[in-house]
Design an enzyme around this catalytic site. Structure first.
Site, short mmCIF file in Angstrom:
data_model
loop_
_atom_site.label_atom_id
_atom_site.label_comp_id
_atom_site.label_asym_id
_atom_site.label_seq_id
_atom_site.Cartn_x
_atom_site.Cartn_y
_atom_site.Cartn_z
N LYS A 6 -10.15 41.47 -8.01
CA LYS A 6 -11.08 42.69 -7.48
C LYS A 6 -10.19 43.33 -6.51
O LYS A 6 -10.17 44.66 -6.71
CB LYS A 6 -12.40 42.31 -7.06
N GLU A 13 -12.51 33.00 -1.50
CA GLU A 13 -11.28 33.58 -1.80
C GLU A 13 -10.15 32.45 -1.21
O GLU A 13 -10.59 31.57 -0.06
CB GLU A 13 -10.81 34.80 -1.18
N GLU A 72 -15.03 42.51 -15.92
CA GLU A 72 -16.39 42.33 -15.52
C GLU A 72 -16.61 41.07 -14.74
O GLU A 72 -17.33 40.86 -13.75
CB GLU A 72 -17.35 41.75 -16.89
N GLY A 77 -15.12 26.12 -4.35
CA GLY A 77 -14.45 27.00 -4.91
C GLY A 77 -15.00 28.34 -4.92
O GLY A 77 -14.84 29.20 -5.99
N ASP A 102 -13.73 41.42 0.52
CA ASP A 102 -14.09 41.07 -0.91
C ASP A 102 -15.39 42.17 -1.34
O ASP A 102 -15.20 42.64 -2.55
CB ASP A 102 -14.71 39.54 -1.19
N VAL A 148 -11.41 29.03 -11.76
CA VAL A 148 -11.75 29.87 -12.81
C VAL A 148 -10.86 29.47 -14.17
O VAL A 148 -11.45 29.45 -15.36
CB VAL A 148 -11.62 31.21 -12.59
N LYS A 174 -15.33 45.19 -4.44
CA LYS A 174 -16.26 45.05 -5.44
C LYS A 174 -17.22 46.39 -5.60
O LYS A 174 -17.20 46.94 -6.47
CB LYS A 174 -17.30 43.84 -5.59
N GLY A 197 -17.78 31.09 -8.33
CA GLY A 197 -17.83 29.58 -8.67
C GLY A 197 -17.09 29.79 -10.24
O GLY A 197 -17.11 30.84 -10.91
N1 HSE Z 1 -15.09 34.88 -3.27
C1 HSE Z 1 -15.97 35.53 -4.06
C2 HSE Z 1 -17.49 35.39 -3.52
C3 HSE Z 1 -15.72 35.02 -5.39
O1 HSE Z 1 -17.59 34.58 -2.85
O2 HSE Z 1 -18.27 36.17 -4.06
C4 HSE Z 1 -16.41 35.70 -6.50
O3 HSE Z 1 -15.85 37.02 -6.72
#
Ligand code: HSE
Length: 418
Positions: free
Chosen positions: A102, A187, A126, A184, A198, A20, A202, A300
């Site tokens: 996050k 994580e 965001e 990519g 993850d 990123v 979120k 991504g």
């Molecule tokens: N690893 C996270 C996903 C990256 O796959 O959603 C984006 O937050």
């Protein structure tokens, strides 16, 4: 605070130059209208070859944090502990902050909100939820007065990519995960993706902006996709479903808020069915707007950088989250007093007893294993781990939340299929 209406130019100190970070570097270089410059990039591994001038990089974080010319810190590291130190130090130093971390946000949101308020500094994130989909800002701004009934969605791109590749291309879990890592999407520690951590991080952030509830992710019922069995895929095929890892939050009739992240069978006519690969989809249901659906790339480099770019742009007009639901409505606590329609498959009749269910609707035993479908209480799933044992998988059925379940019965149908 360093950014205000008069000072629109952003001098950025960037932490992290991974997928990123590098995309953001390219985007900023190609967006002159943003009036932003990356002055320095702090990295951990100076020996790595990078597509940017060598002089841009340093391993000394203080060089960025102490630089008075730098008015914005963009934090894109993969380490929540480092991220916490960077973000809190930057806020205390009156620098505006944009982060995508996050886990760090979800684990420390209460303190981060207090810090922002104490120092009057914007902290925008965001990119932390659903990458390219502007879901946080919509919850903050668009739905600030509308009563939100529910948020449902696919909010982890990697697991959605893996489930799509398994279902549509017969790929193995390992191959699909490997592809998600190479692209990519995943994580650095992909167990965060596949174990549902993850997604629950979120969801915990979204709960604050949607309902004003600050809840640690560990207090939210969640699981990932690692326990799914071949028998779940077979069951899905038989019923015309696909399996997705879904995050769900809802306001019940009694005013309580419930939330969970679990695999769910998705029917053919549901919009979420069309959300494939690394895409995310979020359906928001509210009193006035009714149902709205947000769809976009959820993982991504460039999709995530687009959200960072949007936050940077918002800093130029001094935008801050007001945490409207938290500050202007009565406090809302998350409740785990709700029932779920689930289907549990297992290969050992001793592991899953019908007593775990508040109601059994169907109980099938055949040569490929056993399956019980029925209603379970969310607290009992949070407090017991029978459904997390090897060989056992729990998938939520399309009706998911049972709002009006009152009496426990076990008068289900027992089918014995040889
Ligand atoms: N690893 C996270 C996903 C990256 O796959 O959603 C984006 O937050």
């Amino acid at each position: 605070m360093s950014t205000n209406n008069k000072q629109t130019s952003l001098t950025i100190g960037l932490f992290g130059f991974g997928v990123v970070g590098e995309c953001l570097y390219q985007v900023i270089a190609n967006t002159p209208t943003l009036n932003a410059t990356i002055k320095k990039v702090c990295i951990k591994h100076p020996e790595k070859k990078r597509n940017a001038p060598h002089s841009l990089f340093t391993t000394d974080s203080q060089l960025l944090l102490d630089d008075e010319e730098i008015n914005v810190i963009v934090e894109l590291t993969n380490d929540p502990t480092d991220a916490y130190r960077i973000v809190t130090t930057a806020i205390k130093g009156n620098k505006s902050v944009v982060t995508a971390n996050k886990k760090m946000i979800a684990d420390n949101l209460k303190e981060l909100i207090e810090l922002q308020s104490k120092f009057g500094v914007p902290l925008l994130y965001e990119a932390a939820c659903c990458a390219s989909i502007p879901v946080i800002r919509n919850l903050e701004e668009y739905y600030d007065n509308d009563l939100l009934h529910s948020i449902s969605g696919i909010i982890n791109g990697s697991t959605n990519y893996i489930l799509t590749k398994i279902a549509e291309e017969n790929k193995s879990f390992e191959d699909a995960l490997n592809e998600a890592q190479l692209a990519g999407f995943a994580e650095t520690d992909p167990s965060l993706d596949v174990e549902g951590i993850d997604a629950v991080n979120k969801l915990s952030i979204l709960l604050t902006h949607a309902y004003g509830s600050i809840t640690l992710p560990s207090h939210i019922l969640h699981a990932g996709i690692t326990q799914l069995q071949l028998s779940d895929a077979a069951y899905a095929k038989e019923k015309g479903y696909v399996i997705k890892l879904l995050a769900h939050a809802r306001k019940l009739a009694d005013g309580s808020i419930i939330a969970f992240v679990l695999p769910r069978f998705v029917k053919a006519d549901e919009r979420l069915r069309e959300v494939r690969n690394e895409y995310n989809g979020v359906e928001i249901e509210s009193s006035l707007a009714d149902k709205q659906f947000f769809y976009g790339k959820g993982a991504g480099g460039f999709p995530t950088a687009s959200a960072v770019l949007s936050d940077l742009s918002a800093l130029r007009y001094n935008y801050k989250y007001e945490y409207k639901k938290l500050n202007y409505t009565p406090p809302t606590l998350l409740s785990n007093e709700f029932y779920l329609h689930v289907s549990v498959s297992f290969n050992n009749t001793q592991i899953v007893a019908v007593q775990q269910f508040a109601q059994v609707d169907e109980w099938v035993i055949n040569e490929s294993g056993c399956r019980i479908s029925g209603i379970v209480h969310a607290s009992s799933l949070l407090q017991n781990d029978w459904w997390r044992q090897p060989g056992v998988s729990l998938v939520v059925l399309p009706q998911s939340v049972v709002e009006d379940f009152s009496s426990a019965t076990t008068s289900g149908i027992l089918s014995l299929i040889p």
